[in-house]
Write a protein that holds these residues in place. Structure first.
Motif, PDB file in Angstrom:
ATOM      1  N   LEU B 599      31.534  33.071  37.135  1.00 41.51           N
ATOM      2  CA  LEU B 599      31.497  34.307  36.198  1.00 41.51           C
ATOM      3  C   LEU B 599      29.876  34.614  36.522  1.00 41.51           C
ATOM      4  CD1 LEU B 599      33.121  36.242  34.315  1.00 41.51           C
ATOM      5  CD2 LEU B 599      32.575  34.480  32.808  1.00 41.51           C
ATOM      6  N   ARG B 600      29.091  33.957  36.455  1.00 43.89           N
ATOM      7  CA  ARG B 600      27.701  34.370  36.001  1.00 43.89           C
ATOM      8  C   ARG B 600      26.806  35.234  36.931  1.00 43.89           C
ATOM      9  NH1 ARG B 600      23.400  29.447  34.273  1.00 43.89           N
ATOM     10  NH2 ARG B 600      22.301  30.815  33.142  1.00 43.89           N
ATOM     11  N   GLY B 601      26.707  36.245  36.615  1.00 48.78           N
ATOM     12  CA  GLY B 601      26.021  37.267  37.385  1.00 48.78           C
ATOM     13  C   GLY B 601      26.774  37.395  38.740  1.00 48.78           C
ATOM     14  N   ASN B 602      28.029  37.502  38.648  1.00 48.49           N
ATOM     15  CA  ASN B 602      28.764  37.709  39.765  1.00 48.49           C
ATOM     16  C   ASN B 602      29.797  38.838  40.060  1.00 48.49           C
ATOM     17  OD1 ASN B 602      29.722  36.568  42.380  1.00 48.49           O
ATOM     18  ND2 ASN B 602      31.047  34.856  41.651  1.00 48.49           N
ATOM     19  N   TYR B 603      29.259  40.084  39.862  1.00 46.96           N
ATOM     20  CA  TYR B 603      30.214  41.054  39.279  1.00 46.96           C
ATOM     21  C   TYR B 603      31.008  41.641  40.419  1.00 46.96           C
ATOM     22  CZ  TYR B 603      31.521  45.527  37.275  1.00 46.96           C
ATOM     23  OH  TYR B 603      32.145  46.415  36.737  1.00 46.96           O
ATOM     24  N   GLU B 604      30.589  41.543  41.655  1.00 47.08           N
ATOM     25  CA  GLU B 604      31.373  41.996  42.678  1.00 47.08           C
ATOM     26  C   GLU B 604      32.460  41.254  42.911  1.00 47.08           C
ATOM     27  OE1 GLU B 604      28.646  44.360  46.122  1.00 47.08           O
ATOM     28  OE2 GLU B 604      28.420  42.208  45.950  1.00 47.08           O
ATOM     29  N   GLU B 605      32.194  39.875  42.927  1.00 52.02           N
ATOM     30  CA  GLU B 605      33.469  38.977  43.482  1.00 52.02           C
ATOM     31  C   GLU B 605      34.580  39.060  42.043  1.00 52.02           C
ATOM     32  OE1 GLU B 605      32.605  34.583  44.493  1.00 52.02           O
ATOM     33  OE2 GLU B 605      34.778  34.320  44.251  1.00 52.02           O
ATOM     34  N   ILE B 606      33.972  39.181  41.088  1.00 54.57           N
ATOM     35  CA  ILE B 606      34.982  38.962  40.113  1.00 54.57           C
ATOM     36  C   ILE B 606      35.799  40.478  40.151  1.00 54.57           C
ATOM     37  CG2 ILE B 606      35.313  39.153  37.519  1.00 54.57           C
ATOM     38  CD1 ILE B 606      34.747  36.469  38.727  1.00 54.57           C
ATOM     39  N   ASP B 608      36.290  42.437  42.474  1.00 57.31           N
ATOM     40  CA  ASP B 608      37.038  42.231  43.870  1.00 57.31           C
ATOM     41  C   ASP B 608      38.416  41.815  43.307  1.00 57.31           C
ATOM     42  OD1 ASP B 608      37.529  42.675  46.757  1.00 57.31           O
ATOM     43  OD2 ASP B 608      37.550  40.436  46.569  1.00 57.31           O
ATOM     44  N   TYR B 609      38.331  40.488  42.665  1.00 57.19           N
ATOM     45  CA  TYR B 609      39.424  39.640  42.240  1.00 57.19           C
ATOM     46  C   TYR B 609      40.307  40.467  41.097  1.00 57.19           C
ATOM     47  CZ  TYR B 609      42.015  35.581  40.157  1.00 57.19           C
ATOM     48  OH  TYR B 609      43.235  34.784  40.004  1.00 57.19           O
ATOM     49  N   ILE B 610      39.568  41.277  40.243  1.00 59.43           N
ATOM     50  CA  ILE B 610      40.433  41.787  39.508  1.00 59.43           C
ATOM     51  C   ILE B 610      41.296  42.863  39.950  1.00 59.43           C
ATOM     52  CG2 ILE B 610      40.592  43.288  37.348  1.00 59.43           C
ATOM     53  CD1 ILE B 610      38.017  41.521  36.602  1.00 59.43           C
ATOM     54  N   HIS B 611      40.596  43.575  40.849  1.00 57.74           N
ATOM     55  CA  HIS B 611      41.254  44.880  41.550  1.00 57.74           C
ATOM     56  C   HIS B 611      42.198  44.359  42.539  1.00 57.74           C
ATOM     57  CE1 HIS B 611      41.405  48.815  43.423  1.00 57.74           C
ATOM     58  NE2 HIS B 611      40.908  48.398  44.607  1.00 57.74           N
ATOM     59  N   ASN B 612      42.257  43.283  43.174  1.00 61.23           N
ATOM     60  CA  ASN B 612      43.271  43.043  44.040  1.00 61.23           C
ATOM     61  C   ASN B 612      44.429  42.114  43.443  1.00 61.23           C
ATOM     62  OD1 ASN B 612      42.513  44.249  46.609  1.00 61.23           O
ATOM     63  ND2 ASN B 612      40.597  42.871  46.511  1.00 61.23           N
ATOM     64  N   ARG B 613      44.153  41.560  42.262  1.00 55.93           N
ATOM     65  CA  ARG B 613      44.972  40.687  41.636  1.00 55.93           C
ATOM     66  C   ARG B 613      45.492  40.855  40.355  1.00 55.93           C
ATOM     67  NH1 ARG B 613      41.895  38.032  45.214  1.00 55.93           N
ATOM     68  NH2 ARG B 613      42.758  36.452  46.567  1.00 55.93           N
ATOM     69  N   VAL B 614      44.613  41.504  39.489  1.00 54.06           N
ATOM     70  CA  VAL B 614      45.284  41.509  38.185  1.00 54.06           C
ATOM     71  C   VAL B 614      46.117  42.916  38.015  1.00 54.06           C
ATOM     72  CG1 VAL B 614      44.643  41.362  35.836  1.00 54.06           C
ATOM     73  CG2 VAL B 614      43.558  39.991  37.568  1.00 54.06           C
ATOM     74  N   GLY B 615      47.291  42.944  37.671  1.00 57.15           N
ATOM     75  CA  GLY B 615      47.751  44.244  37.529  1.00 57.15           C
ATOM     76  C   GLY B 615      47.670  44.918  36.257  1.00 57.15           C
ATOM     77  N   ALA B 633      34.638  54.541  32.703  1.00 53.65           N
ATOM     78  CA  ALA B 633      33.895  54.112  33.796  1.00 53.65           C
ATOM     79  C   ALA B 633      33.773  52.781  34.154  1.00 53.65           C
ATOM     80  CB  ALA B 633      32.391  54.883  33.730  1.00 53.65           C
ATOM     81  N   GLY B 634      33.527  52.026  32.741  1.00 54.16           N
ATOM     82  CA  GLY B 634      33.268  50.384  32.776  1.00 54.16           C
ATOM     83  C   GLY B 634      34.439  49.935  33.427  1.00 54.16           C
ATOM     84  N   PHE B 635      35.915  50.405  33.203  1.00 56.26           N
ATOM     85  CA  PHE B 635      36.922  49.875  34.065  1.00 56.26           C
ATOM     86  C   PHE B 635      36.921  50.213  35.557  1.00 56.26           C
ATOM     87  CE2 PHE B 635      38.310  49.319  29.487  1.00 56.26           C
ATOM     88  CZ  PHE B 635      38.988  48.247  29.594  1.00 56.26           C
ATOM     89  N   TRP B 636      36.620  51.534  35.663  1.00 57.72           N
ATOM     90  CA  TRP B 636      36.744  51.959  37.178  1.00 57.72           C
ATOM     91  C   TRP B 636      36.076  50.805  38.191  1.00 57.72           C
ATOM     92  CZ3 TRP B 636      34.584  57.335  35.574  1.00 57.72           C
ATOM     93  CH2 TRP B 636      35.709  58.078  35.144  1.00 57.72           C
ATOM     94  N   SER B 637      34.625  50.583  37.538  1.00 61.87           N
ATOM     95  CA  SER B 637      33.758  49.629  38.415  1.00 61.87           C
ATOM     96  C   SER B 637      34.230  48.324  38.662  1.00 61.87           C
ATOM     97  CB  SER B 637      32.327  49.687  37.726  1.00 61.87           C
ATOM     98  OG  SER B 637      32.179  49.030  36.683  1.00 61.87           O
ATOM     99  N   LEU B 638      35.291  47.914  37.584  1.00 56.21           N
ATOM    100  CA  LEU B 638      36.028  46.698  37.715  1.00 56.21           C
ATOM    101  C   LEU B 638      37.232  46.903  38.444  1.00 56.21           C
ATOM    102  CD1 LEU B 638      36.081  44.973  34.043  1.00 56.21           C
ATOM    103  CD2 LEU B 638      35.083  43.997  36.291  1.00 56.21           C
ATOM    104  N   GLY B 639      37.378  47.961  38.998  1.00 55.78           N
ATOM    105  CA  GLY B 639      38.491  48.154  40.055  1.00 55.78           C
ATOM    106  C   GLY B 639      39.974  48.299  39.250  1.00 55.78           C
ATOM    107  N   ILE B 767      51.334  38.711  53.415  1.00 62.10           N
ATOM    108  CA  ILE B 767      50.709  38.816  52.017  1.00 62.10           C
ATOM    109  C   ILE B 767      49.425  38.214  52.019  1.00 62.10           C
ATOM    110  CG2 ILE B 767      50.966  38.245  49.563  1.00 62.10           C
ATOM    111  CD1 ILE B 767      54.098  38.426  50.079  1.00 62.10           C
ATOM    112  N   PRO B 768      48.436  39.022  52.346  1.00 65.52           N
ATOM    113  CA  PRO B 768      46.947  38.244  52.516  1.00 65.52           C
ATOM    114  C   PRO B 768      46.231  37.502  51.223  1.00 65.52           C
ATOM    115  CG  PRO B 768      46.528  40.633  52.033  1.00 65.52           C
ATOM    116  CD  PRO B 768      48.047  40.295  52.054  1.00 65.52           C
ATOM    117  N   ASP B 769      45.399  36.921  51.345  1.00 67.42           N
ATOM    118  CA  ASP B 769      44.578  36.587  50.087  1.00 67.42           C
ATOM    119  C   ASP B 769      43.534  37.556  50.323  1.00 67.42           C
ATOM    120  OD1 ASP B 769      42.824  35.259  48.437  1.00 67.42           O
ATOM    121  OD2 ASP B 769      42.305  33.709  49.708  1.00 67.42           O
ATOM    122  N   PRO B 770      43.531  38.698  49.304  1.00 63.19           N
ATOM    123  CA  PRO B 770      42.856  40.136  49.806  1.00 63.19           C
ATOM    124  C   PRO B 770      41.528  39.925  49.028  1.00 63.19           C
ATOM    125  CG  PRO B 770      44.294  40.132  47.553  1.00 63.19           C
ATOM    126  CD  PRO B 770      44.625  38.828  48.589  1.00 63.19           C
TER     127      PRO B 770
END
Ligand code: SF4
Ligand code: SF4
Ligand code: SF4
Lengths: 181, 782
Positions: B599-606, B608-615, B633-639, B767-770
């Protein structure tokens, strides 16, 4: 005829809609266009003219003029259950976003519309969409068939009552029915 | 990135002076002392650090601008006409200008939440000390501040840590806003990226505001069974003195409630709230009551129910004081952000202030000491309540009939009404003694008063509507669940798997304000629909109130009908506006607790995870404010996609995907590095919809994610198709874009769907590991 925006604060700067002084202008514009598109919003179900929902008038007009119809919101089924199949349906934002893309080839893939008409979206929503098209599709002609003046269109009826609106829609339909398309 | 880089970064930051230096030192302390997770690549991002990620999203979901104004008048070169591609005197075009306005709105929203957090943190540090430990859910919530941890890389432990983190967000917001100056940022996508950054800072500010109040004030701590709170004007015992608090900041209300309790008056008085203060009051004091959302402000004041009106900050009608004065309800302004022109009486003796207000020597006062607010409000309410006799400014029916005869039938009322309500026919009928048409306006009226401002004969149309709807108003008796705060780590563990696999079809968050197109019932209907379908339904703020304001056929409100846990079919109110990060936090915790991503300071990866996996989908059906813009805007940037109601078009910019462009829907398969087309899932990042029916269908569709297993996709498609057929009357036209393998096809609809697939020359895909981030492809390392 008043040419003030229906919602008082919805003012435009230097590019404002030409008032449609008589419904024959609409007929001429549609005939002149090679790929007209009519975008129909959800208020055509809730608003009534002469005891019928506006959608009934729009279906008559679409049948007579043969313009392509795109239904927004959830109203495609209202067309279908009245025996009319619109050319497409999608959200109002989606269609706006496609129209501002000059490479979009229309609902049938045959070409970008050259005249886009609106009727029956919530006034403010339609107004903003028209503004989007005015700014980002500046060569496109836009027109509204509502009874409320939309300054961001290229052509708009002035504000008028329901009776005038019904009469305008019927005249447009009748001109196509009489004269062919 | 290794910790070496982090040290370098911290060292560099140390070279700065003043506050910044303190902040960095504190960061160093937290990093070394309290959290052994390795530091990710982007701790404490600057305004351009996450630009690449923002651009990935902005290229997938391109802005569609609908300028609300053709002009720019922000500097003395102007006004500039920016119509249709013209550039202003500074070189700016209308796309840049529209995105600049989005940025400015997000900055206003984010600074408002951060200033709110700053006020509460400073106040609570004064009362409890810097070392006071944070606790939002005891052992059930070990990741106490997921948003803050994710963005800053810091794990806050104490109130003092929050103070330090706020210094970071404040500096970032200064940079964000400065980009809007004439001749600074010049590209619309860069404006948008900075708006996203403001949204990230907003999420931190809100999280901090809620974290500190939950930790210190005894609010429910991640409690699925947070108490049911009485809600509605009908629940208020107006025979007792009534203190009404409007706004968002609970601190002055705490002063009032404490004083009442200390003096054993809690049985003898009513404390009621409007807007988010209402929700936070009930988190502090179960017997506080919620009147309703922001649009009820005029209703309650004009109805004369409030003996004392206490105004704090945010979303307070700026004429509340004038309206309160009309019904002789003394006003206490309690926030330095909203002084209303009143004399500052903070340092005056209480007796004197009470005397001045109770005798109407002054209509209102400014008091910036919450304890003093408490004593003054209670004592003044006790004094004036018997004499006020619930003075109402609503006219009687026969007066309405007479007044309505003055109507000139000019229609200016309707033309000024944001809802385009048919007011003139209603006034015309009232002049004949028929009030039914006025009554019909009650539900859709948002209480803005614009009709009255426009009326040339000064008819108080809104008061007419209220009077005619009075019976309904007084009968409003419902329940809202008090804000529970965070989602427990254990809840995340139980639902993480089913959510990511798509077996729980999604999280639907109904958030934001009450600028609804046709009343609050839509919010209830949408929430209930998805709860019955066993989505996880989350509410907050005014939407949480509207969701609780209607009942099912058994007379139960939503919060009585459904459990309050973060579970399939749960309906949970996280709390007020500043509680929204618990929703983002839940998604982040799915990535960190369930999927064990760092989690720590790892914004892009998290993200990306949320955007592609958490409905997850947010619906702000009545969003109106700049704060709603920054929250989005806070939600957009989390995808995370956000939908708004039709009034949301006035935010003037959508972020839309193009389902007809296959090239927009390619992701990388993290297993192989291959490009895979996953279809438009989710299709949009920000979209306004026209009708509640359309909202339901779009929500179901926006819950689709590339990572759905076939079983999950089948379930999600079942809901999408079912809702589509019910509300649109036809099959969705785009099913072929969402079926990846025959196993995705809902069994009961197999023939229908197979026919559609054939028509579109459908081809099976994998179905990829997106992922959207090349560095996350594992193949290179293997
Ligand atoms: S900021 Fe630019 S566009 Fe706006 S008024 Fe000044 S010169 Fe004109
Ligand atoms: S107060 Fe109600 S009726 Fe009047 S303008 Fe506002 S929404 Fe319309
Ligand atoms: S603005 Fe006033 S006078 Fe004009 S129609 Fe409305 S109520 Fe009548």
């Amino acid at each position: 005829m008043s040419c003030e925006p229906w919602q008082c604060a919805e003012i435009a700067a230097t590019k404002k809609a030409n008032p449609i002084q008589k419904p024959e202008i609409v007929v001429a514009m549609i005939k002149k266009a090679s790929r007209p598109l009519l975008i129909v919003g959800s208020n055509v179900i809730t608003r009534q003219l002469e005891g019928k929902p506006v959608i009934d008038f729009i279906i008559d007009l679409a049948n007579a003029s043969k313009v392509q119809v795109l239904a927004t919101a959830h109203i495609v089924g209202e067309f279908v259950k009245r025996g009319y199949q619109p050319a497409g349906f999608m959200t109002a934002m989606d269609i706006g976003n496609r129209i501002v893309d000059p490479t979009w080839m229309g609902l049938d893939g045959k070409g970008h519309p050259d005249l886009v008409m609106f009727v029956g979206l919530p006034y403010y929503m339609e107004s903003l969409l028209l503004s989007g098209l005015k700014h980002f599709a500046p060569d496109l002609k836009t027109m509204t068939l509502d009874n409320t003046y939309h300054p961001h269109a290229s052509w708009s009826f002035p504000n008028a009552g329901s009776d005038v609106w019904a009469s305008n829609l019927k005249v447009i339909t009748s001109k196509f029915s009489e004269g062919g398309n | 990135m290794t910790s070496k880089n982090v040290r370098v970064k911290i060292g560099e930051m140390k070279t700065n002076a003043g506050l910044i230096k303190n902040l960095e030192l504190s960061v160093g302390k937290v990093i070394t002392d309290n959290w052994d997770e390795p530091m990710g690549p982007t701790p404490m991002p600057h305004i351009s650090t996450l630009r690449d990620w923002d651009f990935r999203l902005l290229n997938k979901y391109k802005p569609f601008y609908m300028p609300d104004c053709d002009l720019c008048c922000l500097c003395t070169y102007g006004k500039c006409d920016l119509t249709a591609g013209k550039r202003g005197a500074c070189g700016l075009n209308i796309a840049d200008q529209s995105s600049r306005i989005v940025l400015i709105a997000c900055c206003i929203g984010a600074t408002t939440h951060n200033a709110h957090a700053r006020h509460v943190v400073d106040h609570l540090i004064e009362v409890y000390g810097r070392k006071f430990p944070l606790n939002v859910g005891g052992l059930n919530v070990k990741v106490e501040a997921p948003v803050t941890r994710l963005i800053t890389g810091v794990k806050p432990d104490t109130l003092g840590d929050l103070d330090d983190i706020l210094s970071y967000t404040e500096s970032q917001l200064t940079h964000c806003l400065s980009a809007a100056h004439t001749g600074q940022e010049a590209n619309n996508l860069d404006f948008e990226s900075k708006a996203f950054h403001a949204g990230r800072m907003d999420q931190i500010g809100m999280e901090i505001a809620d974290l500190c109040q939950i930790s210190t004030l005894g609010f429910p701590k991640a409690d699925p069974e947070a108490p049911l709170i009485q809600m509605g004007i009908g629940t208020v015992d107006t025979k007792k003195p009534v203190i009404m608090c409007i706004g968002h900041n609970v601190v002055p209300s705490v002063g009032i409630i404490d004083y009442m309790k200390e003096h054993k008056l809690d049985d003898k008085m009513e404390v009621v709230g409007l807007c988010c203060t209402a929700i936070d009051n009930t988190r502090y004091y179960e017997r506080a009551k919620i009147v309703g959302p922001i649009s009820w402000e005029l209703r309650f004041i004009r109805g004369g129910f409030a003996d004392v009106t206490v105004l704090d900050e945010q979303c307070v009608r700026t004429d509340c004081n004038i309206e309160a004065e009309r019904v002789k309800s003394p006003v206490i302004a309690a926030s330095e952000k909203n002084c209303l022109g009143y004399k500052d009486r903070t340092n005056d003796p209480v007796d004197q202030i009470v005397e001045d207000l109770a005798t109407y020597k002054v209509p209102g006062v400014l008091i910036l000491d919450p304890e003093k607010v408490g004593e003054v409000a209670v004592r003044v309410a006790q004094r004036v309540a018997p004499v006020r006799k619930k003075m109402s400014s609503l006219p009687e029916l026969d007066q309405i009939k007479e007044l309505a005869k003055k109507c000139r039938h000019c229609n200016l009322c309707q033309r000024s009404c944001p809802q385009d309500l048919s007011i003139e026919p209603a006034v015309r009928a009232a002049a004949e003694g028929d009030y039914s048409k006025l009554a019909d306006l009650y539900e859709a009226c948002i209480g803005c008063g614009r009709c009255e401002e426009a009326c040339p004969v000064k008819l108080e149309i809104h008061s007419f509507i209220l009077k005619v709807g009075e019976k309904k108003m007084i009968e409003e008796k419902n329940f809202c669940r008090s804000g529970r705060g965070a989602v427990q780590d254990t809840e995340i563990r139980s639902v993480g798997g089913p959510l990511v696999l798509g077996e729980i079809p999604g999280i639907v968050a109904l958030v934001g304000c009450a600028n609804y197109p046709n009343g609050g019932k839509d919010v209830y209907d949408i929430a209930r629909e998805f709860a019955l379908r066993r989505y996880i339904v989350v509410t907050s703020g005014c939407s949480a109130m509207s969701a609780g304001s209607y009942k099912n056929e058994d007379g139960k409100t939503l919060y009585e009908e459904f459990p309050g846990g973060f579970e399939a079919g749960g309906v949970l109110n996280v709390g007020s506006c500043v509680s929204n990060p618990h929703i983002a936090g839940a998604a982040i915790k799915v990535a960190s607790i369930f999927a064990k991503r760092n989690l720590r300071g790892n914004y892009e990866e998290i993200a990306d995870y949320i955007h592609n996996r958490v409905g997850a989908v947010g619906l702000a059906w009545g969003a109106y404010s700049q704060k709603a813009a920054s929250i989005a805007a806070g939600f957009w940037s989390l995808g995370v996609p956000v939908l708004v109601g039709p009034h949301g078009t006035k935010y003037r910019r959508m972020l839309l995907g193009r389902s007809d462009k296959p090239e927009n829907w390619e992701v990388l398969d993290a297993r192989t590095g291959e490009t895979v087309n996953v279809g438009p899932a989710p299709e949009h990042l920000f979209q306004s919809v026209e009708t509640p029916q359309e909202a339901m269908v779009q929500i179901a569709k926006l819950c689709l994610r590339p990572n759905d297993t076939w079983k999950g996709r089948m379930g999600k498609l079942t809901h999408y198709i079912d809702l589509h057929k019910r509300h649109y009357g036809v099959m969705p036209p785009d099913i072929h874009q969402f079926v990846r393998t025959p196993a995705d096809i809902p069994i009961t609809m197999k023939d229908e769907i197979t026919a559609v697939l054939k028509e579109h020359n459908w081809k099976e895909s994998i179905i990829p590991d997106p992922t959207m981030i090349p560095r996350l492809v594992r193949k290179a390392k293997e």
